[in-house]
Write a protein that holds these residues in place. Structure first.
Motif, PDB file in Angstrom:
ATOM      1  N   LEU A  21      -5.377  -3.381  -0.010  1.00 56.96           N
ATOM      2  CA  LEU A  21      -4.810  -4.653  -0.444  1.00 56.96           C
ATOM      3  C   LEU A  21      -5.865  -5.753  -0.397  1.00 56.96           C
ATOM      4  O   LEU A  21      -6.652  -5.830   0.534  1.00 56.96           O
ATOM      5  CB  LEU A  21      -3.616  -5.033   0.431  1.00 56.96           C
ATOM      6  CG  LEU A  21      -2.440  -4.053   0.429  1.00 56.96           C
ATOM      7  CD1 LEU A  21      -1.210  -4.710   1.047  1.00 56.96           C
ATOM      8  CD2 LEU A  21      -2.134  -3.527  -0.958  1.00 56.96           C
ATOM      9  N   PRO A  22      -5.872  -6.637  -1.388  1.00 60.21           N
ATOM     10  CA  PRO A  22      -6.942  -7.640  -1.503  1.00 60.21           C
ATOM     11  C   PRO A  22      -6.783  -8.794  -0.521  1.00 60.21           C
ATOM     12  O   PRO A  22      -5.747  -8.961   0.129  1.00 60.21           O
ATOM     13  CB  PRO A  22      -6.782  -8.124  -2.948  1.00 60.21           C
ATOM     14  CG  PRO A  22      -5.325  -7.955  -3.236  1.00 60.21           C
ATOM     15  CD  PRO A  22      -4.927  -6.695  -2.518  1.00 60.21           C
ATOM     16  N   GLU A  23      -7.802  -9.593  -0.403  1.00 56.11           N
ATOM     17  CA  GLU A  23      -7.790 -10.803   0.412  1.00 56.11           C
ATOM     18  C   GLU A  23      -6.628 -11.698  -0.005  1.00 56.11           C
ATOM     19  O   GLU A  23      -6.393 -11.940  -1.198  1.00 56.11           O
ATOM     20  CB  GLU A  23      -9.105 -11.570   0.222  1.00 56.11           C
ATOM     21  CG  GLU A  23      -9.106 -12.989   0.741  1.00 56.11           C
ATOM     22  CD  GLU A  23      -9.244 -13.053   2.248  1.00 56.11           C
ATOM     23  OE1 GLU A  23      -8.665 -13.975   2.848  1.00 56.11           O
ATOM     24  OE2 GLU A  23      -9.925 -12.174   2.815  1.00 56.11           O
TER      25      GLU A  23
ATOM     26  N   SER B 145      15.244  -6.598  -2.869  1.00 55.11           N
ATOM     27  CA  SER B 145      15.615  -7.951  -3.299  1.00 55.11           C
ATOM     28  C   SER B 145      14.808  -8.997  -2.523  1.00 55.11           C
ATOM     29  O   SER B 145      14.362  -9.997  -3.093  1.00 55.11           O
ATOM     30  CB  SER B 145      17.107  -8.177  -3.068  1.00 55.11           C
ATOM     31  OG  SER B 145      17.877  -7.277  -3.849  1.00 55.11           O
ATOM     32  N   THR B 146      14.621  -8.755  -1.227  1.00 54.23           N
ATOM     33  CA  THR B 146      13.816  -9.686  -0.423  1.00 54.23           C
ATOM     34  C   THR B 146      12.387  -9.732  -0.930  1.00 54.23           C
ATOM     35  O   THR B 146      11.789 -10.817  -1.062  1.00 54.23           O
ATOM     36  CB  THR B 146      13.837  -9.259   1.049  1.00 54.23           C
ATOM     37  OG1 THR B 146      15.178  -9.204   1.530  1.00 54.23           O
ATOM     38  CG2 THR B 146      13.039 -10.238   1.904  1.00 54.23           C
ATOM     39  N   ALA B 147      11.819  -8.566  -1.205  1.00 57.39           N
ATOM     40  CA  ALA B 147      10.438  -8.506  -1.682  1.00 57.39           C
ATOM     41  C   ALA B 147      10.288  -9.194  -3.031  1.00 57.39           C
ATOM     42  O   ALA B 147       9.287  -9.887  -3.284  1.00 57.39           O
ATOM     43  CB  ALA B 147       9.989  -7.049  -1.771  1.00 57.39           C
TER      44      ALA B 147
ATOM     45  N   TYR C  83       2.997  -7.274  -2.722  1.00 56.03           N
ATOM     46  CA  TYR C  83       3.243  -5.850  -2.560  1.00 56.03           C
ATOM     47  C   TYR C  83       4.449  -5.642  -1.647  1.00 56.03           C
ATOM     48  O   TYR C  83       4.810  -6.519  -0.860  1.00 56.03           O
ATOM     49  CB  TYR C  83       2.025  -5.153  -1.931  1.00 56.03           C
ATOM     50  CG  TYR C  83       0.760  -5.282  -2.728  1.00 56.03           C
ATOM     51  CD1 TYR C  83       0.329  -4.267  -3.586  1.00 56.03           C
ATOM     52  CD2 TYR C  83      -0.024  -6.440  -2.635  1.00 56.03           C
ATOM     53  CE1 TYR C  83      -0.840  -4.397  -4.321  1.00 56.03           C
ATOM     54  CE2 TYR C  83      -1.194  -6.580  -3.369  1.00 56.03           C
ATOM     55  CZ  TYR C  83      -1.594  -5.554  -4.211  1.00 56.03           C
ATOM     56  OH  TYR C  83      -2.753  -5.679  -4.944  1.00 56.03           O
ATOM     57  N   ALA C  84       5.040  -4.476  -1.771  1.00 53.82           N
ATOM     58  CA  ALA C  84       6.089  -4.055  -0.834  1.00 53.82           C
ATOM     59  C   ALA C  84       5.853  -2.587  -0.525  1.00 53.82           C
ATOM     60  O   ALA C  84       5.370  -1.826  -1.371  1.00 53.82           O
ATOM     61  CB  ALA C  84       7.475  -4.254  -1.431  1.00 53.82           C
ATOM     62  N   TRP C  85       6.187  -2.211   0.707  1.00 51.74           N
ATOM     63  CA  TRP C  85       6.089  -0.806   1.114  1.00 51.74           C
ATOM     64  C   TRP C  85       7.401  -0.439   1.801  1.00 51.74           C
ATOM     65  O   TRP C  85       7.754  -1.018   2.835  1.00 51.74           O
ATOM     66  CB  TRP C  85       4.906  -0.599   2.063  1.00 51.74           C
ATOM     67  CG  TRP C  85       4.772   0.833   2.566  1.00 51.74           C
ATOM     68  CD1 TRP C  85       5.392   1.946   2.064  1.00 51.74           C
ATOM     69  CD2 TRP C  85       3.964   1.277   3.651  1.00 51.74           C
ATOM     70  NE1 TRP C  85       5.030   3.068   2.770  1.00 51.74           N
ATOM     71  CE2 TRP C  85       4.157   2.685   3.756  1.00 51.74           C
ATOM     72  CE3 TRP C  85       3.115   0.642   4.549  1.00 51.74           C
ATOM     73  CZ2 TRP C  85       3.512   3.452   4.721  1.00 51.74           C
ATOM     74  CZ3 TRP C  85       2.481   1.400   5.513  1.00 51.74           C
ATOM     75  CH2 TRP C  85       2.673   2.791   5.589  1.00 51.74           C
TER      76      TRP C  85
ATOM     77  N   THR D  71       3.978  -4.913  -6.808  1.00 49.24           N
ATOM     78  CA  THR D  71       3.753  -3.465  -6.697  1.00 49.24           C
ATOM     79  C   THR D  71       4.538  -2.958  -5.495  1.00 49.24           C
ATOM     80  O   THR D  71       4.347  -3.430  -4.370  1.00 49.24           O
ATOM     81  CB  THR D  71       2.266  -3.145  -6.518  1.00 49.24           C
ATOM     82  OG1 THR D  71       1.561  -3.562  -7.696  1.00 49.24           O
ATOM     83  CG2 THR D  71       2.065  -1.643  -6.324  1.00 49.24           C
ATOM     84  N   ILE D  72       5.451  -2.004  -5.743  1.00 48.00           N
ATOM     85  CA  ILE D  72       6.306  -1.444  -4.702  1.00 48.00           C
ATOM     86  C   ILE D  72       5.832  -0.034  -4.378  1.00 48.00           C
ATOM     87  O   ILE D  72       5.891   0.873  -5.217  1.00 48.00           O
ATOM     88  CB  ILE D  72       7.782  -1.407  -5.134  1.00 48.00           C
ATOM     89  CG1 ILE D  72       8.271  -2.808  -5.513  1.00 48.00           C
ATOM     90  CG2 ILE D  72       8.654  -0.817  -4.017  1.00 48.00           C
ATOM     91  CD1 ILE D  72       9.663  -2.827  -6.127  1.00 48.00           C
TER      92      ILE D  72
END
Length: 588
Positions: free
Chosen positions: A403-405, A447-449, A461-463, A488-489
């Protein structure tokens, strides 16, 4: 001593320790244990008792006493309509900010809804008019009366006094409700002439914190938990200097940036063990901190004298075990009067502002250096024994690298958040991690993400796990005229409830029962589901494919599915703990 007497004496003792000086009693049978306890306390010169035969009058008397003194005043009633008769006084206290404490006796919970005499549903009877409420079940034994009951009294007083609020005229003081169930017998055991009544007469002590007995209370005479209380008669503790202090950084939400707490700890040289949440620089925390705490031999010789907890800590059993260690003083810095203390071990509570404004002295340099060195040792050992691809820990490591800065990551409950906590290596690039840890549910995570992504320009992002994804799959049904996020999930698909494999339910000897009631495989085709919603789907079977998908800048909604071996969770976590212990043992 019987359980009802033990509970009543502990509750009254803790009320007195918390600053209560007047108590109003309306007599009744179910409240008899409390009546005997307050009378005993008055005879000992610890409080002043006022008895009234009418509950409505009793309520307003307590209101007047609280108005005049500025201190919390409990009013004790029996069960049934007696409690309802306090409602006018409670409403008045609500609208005028008076610290009235309702202490209502109740029948055992199994009698509710059965037609039992003088029994109704008392919890919640005052609705939103009270600042705080609790429903204490009837204890089954003297030994079951413990720290939970003392800390609950402290919470009631803190809420009534708004101890962590402004403390001014506009503060959120008001009534609190403590509903307490009692079983027969309701009278104290008759004493022989040679007996001396006391909080623990005829009982065996329930273990409490080091230097404290739960039935006797704190040996120093102070409340079980010490929140700041500028308006009360006694002097309460502040953020004192303790050279061997370990800071545990949990989830602070959005009230205070976690970086501020980390900067404070860094200025004073205190080591920090942090959960993955927040916006702080991960280089300022002990790498793989929860793993460090699982090395019991090392921890025994480097134990902190104080653990200062900032925010809610919800992930690691190793952190919870440290907080329960005898001889370790636990203090909490929080943003509200509802301070986190699931183990009932907290000695003192401070507003988070008191921590950030304090001029605490420096840490024990040699001791703090040993924590930093141990963190580096564990980080090197984990890096040298990279988790095999196909495990959640390997995905956690990749997420930290890819994941980027300035990225914002929403992480779901269950395995993803724990794999991130244990698997992510130290990184210098700023990463903001957000989660729904209020109740740590798997519902509504997508939904939160999406909502988070629609409020920021940061790469989003979400994981989540497969069941968490399926639980909120309708979040992907976004109409054509609605704002669409760039998100991006990442979905780690282990075919069901993989979190249970790391718990006692996933032990090999329980495998025959596991699949149907815990594993819950669904067999859902994620590519087809995404296609139905017009969402891009990427199946990443290799580390390289996953790295490429996560490294791409989010554009629209993309679902990256990574298959994970469901049998790997338990062994992968155990292997990581073994690596940490051996590395520390070798390093000495």
């Amino acid at each position: 001593m019987n359980p009802s007497t033990a509970l009543a004496r502990v509750l009254v003792d803790e009320l007195v320790r918390g600053g209560v000086r007047d108590v109003v009693l309306a007599p009744g049978s179910r409240s008899a244990p409390l009546a005997y306890a307050v009378q005993q306390a008055e005879r000992a010169g610890r409080l002043r008792l006022h008895v009234r035969v009418d509950e409505r009058t009793a309520g307003f008397l307590a209101l007047g006493l609280a108005k005049g003194s500025g201190l919390p005043v409990p009013v004790i009633t029996t069960s049934g309509t007696a409690v309802a008769n306090l409602h006018p006084a409670v409403l008045e206290a609500h609208h005028t900010g008076v610290p009235l404490v309702v202490l209502s006796a109740d029948r055992p919970h199994e009698l509710r809804g059965t037609g039992a005499n003088q029994t109704t549903t008392q919890p919640g009877i005052f609705g939103s008019a009270v600042r705080w409420s609790a429903d204490l079940p009837a204890p089954e034994s003297v030994e079951s009366v413990g720290a939970f009951h003392r800390s609950t009294v402290c919470r009631a007083l803190a809420a009534a006094l708004d101890l962590l609020g402004s403390g001014g005229a506009a503060s959120h003081r008001g009534p609190a409700h403590l509903n307490v169930s009692f079983r027969d017998p309701l009278t104290p055991d008759l004493l022989r002439h040679s007996d001396t009544p006391g909080p623990d007469s005829g009982s065996s002590a329930t273990p409490g914190r080091a230097g404290s007995d739960v039935h006797e209370g704190r040996a120093d005479g102070l409340p079980w938990v010490m929140p700041p209380a500028p308006s009360m008669a006694m002097s309460w503790g502040g953020v004192e200097h303790v050279p061997r202090t370990l800071v545990v950084l949990g989830d602070l939400g959005s009230v205070i940036p976690s970086q501020q707490v980390l900067d404070w700890a860094r200025r004073h040289g205190y080591p920090v063990v942090a959960e993955p949440f927040g916006d702080h620089d991960r280089e300022g925390t002990a790498p793989h901190g929860p793993l460090l705490l699982t090395a019991q031999d090392w921890l025994a010789s480097h134990r902190p004298d104080r653990v200062l907890v900032a925010g809610r800590v919800t992930l690691s059993r190793a952190v919870a075990a440290l907080l329960r260690t005898a001889g370790v003083r636990v203090e909490v810095c929080t943003t509200s009067a509802d301070w986190p203390d699931p183990g009932h071990v907290v000695h003192a509570v401070h507003p988070i502002s008191a921590l950030l404004d304090s001029n605490d002295a420096m840490a024990d340099d040699a001791w703090a250096a040993s924590w930093r060195d141990a963190g580096s040792t564990v980080a090197q050992a984990v890096s040298a024994s990279t988790a095999e691809w196909g495990t959640g820990l390997a995905v956690g490591s990749l997420v930290g690298e890819s994941l980027p800065e300035g990225a914002r990551l929403f992480v779901g409950s269950s395995n993803p958040v724990r794999d991130l906590d244990l698997g992510m290596a130290p990184r210098g690039a700023r990463l903001s991690v957000v989660a729904n840890r209020g109740l740590a549910g798997i519902d509504g995570c997508l939904s939160t993400a999406i909502g988070l992504a629609l409020t920021t320009d940061a790469p989003s992002y979400a994981w989540v796990g497969d069941l968490t994804f399926l639980h909120d799959a309708n979040a992907l049904a976004i109409g054509p005229d609605e704002p669409h996020p760039d998100l991006t999930i990442l979905v780690t698909n282990d075919g069901g409830g993989g979190i249970f494999r790391t718990l006692e339910h996933g032990a090999p000897e329980r495998s025959a029962d596991f699949g149907r009631i815990f594993g819950t495989p669904t067999g859902t085709d994620f590519e087809a589901l995404c296609r139905a919603h017009g969402i891009r789907h990427v199946l990443a079977r290799t580390r390289e494919e996953a790295a490429a998908a996560l490294s791409a800048a989010p554009e629209g909604i993309t679902v990256v599915e990574v298959p994970v071996d469901p049998e790997s969770h338990r062994e992968a976590h155990a292997e990581l703990r073994r690596v940490a212990r051996e590395a520390l043992a070798i390093s000495g």
